[in-house]
Design a protein around this motif. Sequence first.
Motif, PDB file in Angstrom:
ATOM      1  N   ALA A  53      30.973  29.106  48.550  1.00 62.21           N
ATOM      2  CA  ALA A  53      31.378  30.508  48.546  1.00 62.21           C
ATOM      3  C   ALA A  53      31.940  30.954  49.875  1.00 62.21           C
ATOM      4  O   ALA A  53      32.701  31.929  49.934  1.00 62.21           O
ATOM      5  N   ASP A  54      31.621  30.260  50.966  1.00 56.00           N
ATOM      6  CA  ASP A  54      32.172  30.662  52.263  1.00 56.00           C
ATOM      7  C   ASP A  54      33.575  30.124  52.484  1.00 56.00           C
ATOM      8  O   ASP A  54      34.180  30.343  53.544  1.00 56.00           O
ATOM      9  N   MET A  55      34.122  29.421  51.491  1.00 63.33           N
ATOM     10  CA  MET A  55      35.488  28.890  51.506  1.00 63.33           C
ATOM     11  C   MET A  55      35.722  27.912  52.632  1.00 63.33           C
ATOM     12  O   MET A  55      36.863  27.606  52.983  1.00 63.33           O
ATOM     13  N   ALA A  56      34.649  27.363  53.220  1.00 62.80           N
ATOM     14  CA  ALA A  56      34.786  26.377  54.287  1.00 62.80           C
ATOM     15  C   ALA A  56      33.879  25.177  54.044  1.00 62.80           C
ATOM     16  O   ALA A  56      34.231  24.049  54.387  1.00 62.80           O
ATOM     17  N   SER A  57      32.722  25.407  53.452  1.00 62.30           N
ATOM     18  CA  SER A  57      31.778  24.316  53.206  1.00 62.30           C
ATOM     19  C   SER A  57      32.075  23.670  51.858  1.00 62.30           C
ATOM     20  O   SER A  57      32.728  24.253  50.994  1.00 62.30           O
ATOM     21  N   CYS A  58      31.558  22.466  51.657  1.00 60.62           N
ATOM     22  CA  CYS A  58      31.744  21.728  50.421  1.00 60.62           C
ATOM     23  C   CYS A  58      30.383  21.344  49.850  1.00 60.62           C
ATOM     24  O   CYS A  58      29.484  20.914  50.582  1.00 60.62           O
ATOM     25  N   LEU A  59      30.262  21.526  48.548  1.00 56.89           N
ATOM     26  CA  LEU A  59      29.035  21.195  47.840  1.00 56.89           C
ATOM     27  C   LEU A  59      29.354  20.245  46.704  1.00 56.89           C
ATOM     28  O   LEU A  59      30.471  20.237  46.187  1.00 56.89           O
ATOM     29  N   PRO A  60      28.375  19.409  46.321  1.00 58.67           N
ATOM     30  CA  PRO A  60      28.638  18.532  45.169  1.00 58.67           C
ATOM     31  C   PRO A  60      28.963  19.366  43.939  1.00 58.67           C
ATOM     32  O   PRO A  60      28.467  20.473  43.766  1.00 58.67           O
ATOM     33  N   GLU A  61      29.860  18.843  43.116  1.00 59.69           N
ATOM     34  CA  GLU A  61      30.238  19.573  41.917  1.00 59.69           C
ATOM     35  C   GLU A  61      29.013  19.840  41.043  1.00 59.69           C
ATOM     36  O   GLU A  61      28.231  18.935  40.769  1.00 59.69           O
ATOM     37  N   ASP A  62      28.853  21.065  40.628  1.00 58.63           N
ATOM     38  CA  ASP A  62      27.687  21.502  39.865  1.00 58.63           C
ATOM     39  C   ASP A  62      28.088  21.620  38.402  1.00 58.63           C
ATOM     40  O   ASP A  62      28.882  22.501  38.032  1.00 58.63           O
TER      41      ASP A  62
ATOM     42  N   GLY B 185      29.560  38.370  44.315  1.00 56.84           N
ATOM     43  CA  GLY B 185      29.139  37.125  44.923  1.00 56.84           C
ATOM     44  C   GLY B 185      29.278  37.185  46.444  1.00 56.84           C
ATOM     45  O   GLY B 185      29.543  38.239  47.042  1.00 56.84           O
ATOM     46  N   MET B 186      29.092  36.045  47.080  1.00 59.26           N
ATOM     47  CA  MET B 186      29.234  35.996  48.536  1.00 59.26           C
ATOM     48  C   MET B 186      30.685  36.266  48.924  1.00 59.26           C
ATOM     49  O   MET B 186      31.619  35.837  48.249  1.00 59.26           O
ATOM     50  N   LEU B 187      30.861  36.985  49.996  1.00 59.06           N
ATOM     51  CA  LEU B 187      32.207  37.328  50.477  1.00 59.06           C
ATOM     52  C   LEU B 187      32.898  36.050  50.967  1.00 59.06           C
ATOM     53  O   LEU B 187      32.373  35.357  51.847  1.00 59.06           O
ATOM     54  N   PRO B 188      34.049  35.700  50.390  1.00 59.93           N
ATOM     55  CA  PRO B 188      34.721  34.459  50.810  1.00 59.93           C
ATOM     56  C   PRO B 188      35.326  34.595  52.208  1.00 59.93           C
ATOM     57  O   PRO B 188      35.904  35.624  52.566  1.00 59.93           O
ATOM     58  N   LEU B 189      35.208  33.526  53.006  1.00 59.74           N
ATOM     59  CA  LEU B 189      35.779  33.461  54.354  1.00 59.74           C
ATOM     60  C   LEU B 189      36.700  32.247  54.412  1.00 59.74           C
ATOM     61  O   LEU B 189      36.337  31.147  53.980  1.00 59.74           O
ATOM     62  N   ALA B 190      37.869  32.442  54.964  1.00 57.75           N
ATOM     63  CA  ALA B 190      38.804  31.317  55.126  1.00 57.75           C
ATOM     64  C   ALA B 190      38.415  30.461  56.314  1.00 57.75           C
ATOM     65  O   ALA B 190      38.500  29.226  56.266  1.00 57.75           O
TER      66      ALA B 190
ATOM     67  N   ALA C 123      25.386  40.262  46.250  1.00 58.24           N
ATOM     68  CA  ALA C 123      25.308  41.602  46.828  1.00 58.24           C
ATOM     69  C   ALA C 123      25.440  42.642  45.720  1.00 58.24           C
ATOM     70  O   ALA C 123      26.354  42.548  44.889  1.00 58.24           O
ATOM     71  N   PRO C 124      24.541  43.667  45.676  1.00 59.40           N
ATOM     72  CA  PRO C 124      24.626  44.682  44.624  1.00 59.40           C
ATOM     73  C   PRO C 124      25.796  45.627  44.846  1.00 59.40           C
ATOM     74  O   PRO C 124      26.366  45.714  45.945  1.00 59.40           O
ATOM     75  N   PHE C 125      26.151  46.332  43.792  1.00 60.15           N
ATOM     76  CA  PHE C 125      27.236  47.314  43.843  1.00 60.15           C
ATOM     77  C   PHE C 125      26.952  48.332  44.945  1.00 60.15           C
ATOM     78  O   PHE C 125      25.850  48.870  45.046  1.00 60.15           O
ATOM     79  N   GLY C 126      27.998  48.569  45.801  1.00 60.46           N
ATOM     80  CA  GLY C 126      27.863  49.510  46.909  1.00 60.46           C
ATOM     81  C   GLY C 126      27.471  48.875  48.223  1.00 60.46           C
ATOM     82  O   GLY C 126      27.279  49.589  49.214  1.00 60.46           O
ATOM     83  N   THR C 127      27.332  47.547  48.276  1.00 61.93           N
ATOM     84  CA  THR C 127      26.950  46.875  49.520  1.00 61.93           C
ATOM     85  C   THR C 127      28.154  46.810  50.468  1.00 61.93           C
ATOM     86  O   THR C 127      29.289  46.542  50.047  1.00 61.93           O
ATOM     87  N   LEU C 128      27.879  47.043  51.756  1.00 67.83           N
ATOM     88  CA  LEU C 128      28.899  46.941  52.802  1.00 67.83           C
ATOM     89  C   LEU C 128      28.718  45.624  53.542  1.00 67.83           C
ATOM     90  O   LEU C 128      27.616  45.319  54.013  1.00 67.83           O
ATOM     91  N   ALA C 129      29.774  44.812  53.608  1.00 66.59           N
ATOM     92  CA  ALA C 129      29.737  43.530  54.318  1.00 66.59           C
ATOM     93  C   ALA C 129      30.522  43.657  55.618  1.00 66.59           C
ATOM     94  O   ALA C 129      31.683  44.083  55.618  1.00 66.59           O
TER      95      ALA C 129
ATOM     96  N   GLY D 274      33.846  43.491  35.616  1.00 65.64           N
ATOM     97  CA  GLY D 274      32.899  43.070  36.638  1.00 65.64           C
ATOM     98  C   GLY D 274      33.110  43.777  37.953  1.00 65.64           C
ATOM     99  O   GLY D 274      33.739  44.835  38.037  1.00 65.64           O
ATOM    100  N   PHE D 275      32.561  43.177  39.002  1.00 67.13           N
ATOM    101  CA  PHE D 275      32.570  43.767  40.332  1.00 67.13           C
ATOM    102  C   PHE D 275      33.144  42.749  41.315  1.00 67.13           C
ATOM    103  O   PHE D 275      32.979  41.534  41.148  1.00 67.13           O
ATOM    104  N   ALA D 276      33.781  43.253  42.341  1.00 73.06           N
ATOM    105  CA  ALA D 276      34.418  42.367  43.322  1.00 73.06           C
ATOM    106  C   ALA D 276      34.486  43.083  44.665  1.00 73.06           C
ATOM    107  O   ALA D 276      34.281  44.301  44.768  1.00 73.06           O
ATOM    108  N   TRP D 277      34.790  42.273  45.714  1.00 71.04           N
ATOM    109  CA  TRP D 277      34.903  42.819  47.065  1.00 71.04           C
ATOM    110  C   TRP D 277      36.279  43.453  47.247  1.00 71.04           C
ATOM    111  O   TRP D 277      37.266  43.007  46.682  1.00 71.04           O
ATOM    112  N   HIS D 278      36.238  44.497  48.067  1.00 72.95           N
ATOM    113  CA  HIS D 278      37.497  45.153  48.424  1.00 72.95           C
ATOM    114  C   HIS D 278      37.513  45.363  49.952  1.00 72.95           C
ATOM    115  O   HIS D 278      36.659  46.088  50.482  1.00 72.95           O
ATOM    116  N   PRO D 279      38.464  44.678  50.645  1.00 74.08           N
ATOM    117  CA  PRO D 279      39.481  43.729  50.159  1.00 74.08           C
ATOM    118  C   PRO D 279      38.842  42.429  49.675  1.00 74.08           C
ATOM    119  O   PRO D 279      37.736  42.088  50.076  1.00 74.08           O
TER     120      PRO D 279
END
Length: 575
Positions: free
Chosen positions: A261-270, A161-166, A187-193, A216-221
Amino acid sequence: MAALRPLLPPLLLLAWSCAGEDVEVLCSDSACYTLHRGESTWRSAQVRCQENGGNLSPVRSAAEATRLRQLLATARWAGPAWIGLALPRGHCVQPQEPLRGFSWVAGDERGNFSAWASEPADTCVSARCASLRPDGGWSDRACRSALPAFLCKFSFRGMCGMLPLAGRGSVSYSTPFGVRTARLAAAPFGTLAEVQCRGGGRSLFAVCKGVLDGGGFAWHPPGPLCPVDCGENDGGCQQLCLEAPGQPPRCACQPGFALAADMASCLPEDSCHPNPCQGSCRPLPAGFECGCEPGFALAADGRGCSDVDECESGPCEHRCRNTPGSFQCLCRPGYRPAGPAGRLCHDVDECAQPHACPQLCINIPGSFRCACRPGFQRQPGGDSCLDVDECLRDLCPGACRNFPGGYECLCPPGSVRDGDGRGCSPGEAILNSIPQSSGIPESSGIIPQSSSIPQSSSITPQSSSIPQSSSITPQSSSITPQSTSSIPGTPWTTSIPRTPGMPTAGLDEHSADGPRLLLYYIVGSLVAILLLLAFALALVACRKRAAKREKPPAKSAADNYCWVPEQPESRGERR
């Protein structure tokens, strides 16, 4: 050097991705779709997609067609673009199939989904390729022609998913297929952010890779990156910035909203996340609403989707075959699909094909029938035509000659052929200048000879110059020595009455009596040869017998001696 080794893969990936082109990209599920702008043929577009590990994009389902239309709309592209559907040279268009005989370059499987805006050109000798229009319809054109854009598809094992930002910051994604973009929902597997936090400082990096323990797949870090400082502009949070003892600051949202997903914005509950529907989900103020793709209907539980049998409504003229999400029209043998989506069936004119029948071809709905011209009849058990021998039906008053497709009547001397060639009529006298006293009837046939007879000659049945094979007998002749010698300077002619059942002299050798007359000649010749052979054998035997009689008797040894008269013995005197 050892300290830099962990950083080499990210740095190499970054250097490689910087050389990529900036194109529109859309990632969903386990695949990414890209729109490339630039004039290119179908073959050169496929090569460019393959260089980055993909292929020209297929459109195998309605969901995939929706994603491609969304990509074109996001890019605001209003022209055609190449897709991975092609018909190789030497392969024929199949109007009864959904793909019309075309196949996807990414795989030869033939799907049931099709979206032809118009029927492709019916050809077998030229390569044809398909393009996608902004409305989602397909059209075909020559593969060597150039289009201003093409669509590629790249498949992956999974997505992050989108890389979370504090805190506040910007992210740039460099994908494995050479595209660098900031607009990427997955982002597909192997993507550099690469992350650049607000306030400056060095860039931060993260790589999408598989979780070590699976699942599954996740960002590192994993992030979130760009730390929050609530004392400065609420830490960049849209609604709330929370600080707790012993915990880093973080953003939060008010009730009824969820953190993006950016850990800063707010969206209506889906309420549609995660998706509770088998098909599509639309959030509502009081819940959600499920929907299904075309060709499927919402199930009774309001969440599942079931296939719709379109064949029940009778959309096809002949036969219909239901497929998941769609249907296919089929035509009976002797018909070909026609009309929109091939729902109609037109009769195939088999007689238009060369050599369909030996002579005549009659097209009938769904098939054809062979026929023969007048004067011919069909061979039993086949389509070939045989000549009819009309002379076997005794259609002529006299002799008859058969030929392929018809016949003609041969008239005896003194008659003329009718205009249709099927009968004979009495003709006028050939020699009108012959006196009535000549003894030749006006209605009799006259056969002129090549030489005329002098006045002083007398004709008798024995001295007639007509050969015996002419079938003219002395009894049938109407010419007498007296009547012949009384016609000065007139060629000698003979009236030949025709006897039924006998060959007539002077007729065409190809008439109906020709084979019978030939048989007479052959049998007569064989009899004559056998008689001559018997006579020769008898003559040889007679000569041998005569020679044996005239031969002198053989001489014996006694012929060399002479006989003397017998004399009495003389008695000698005793001394």
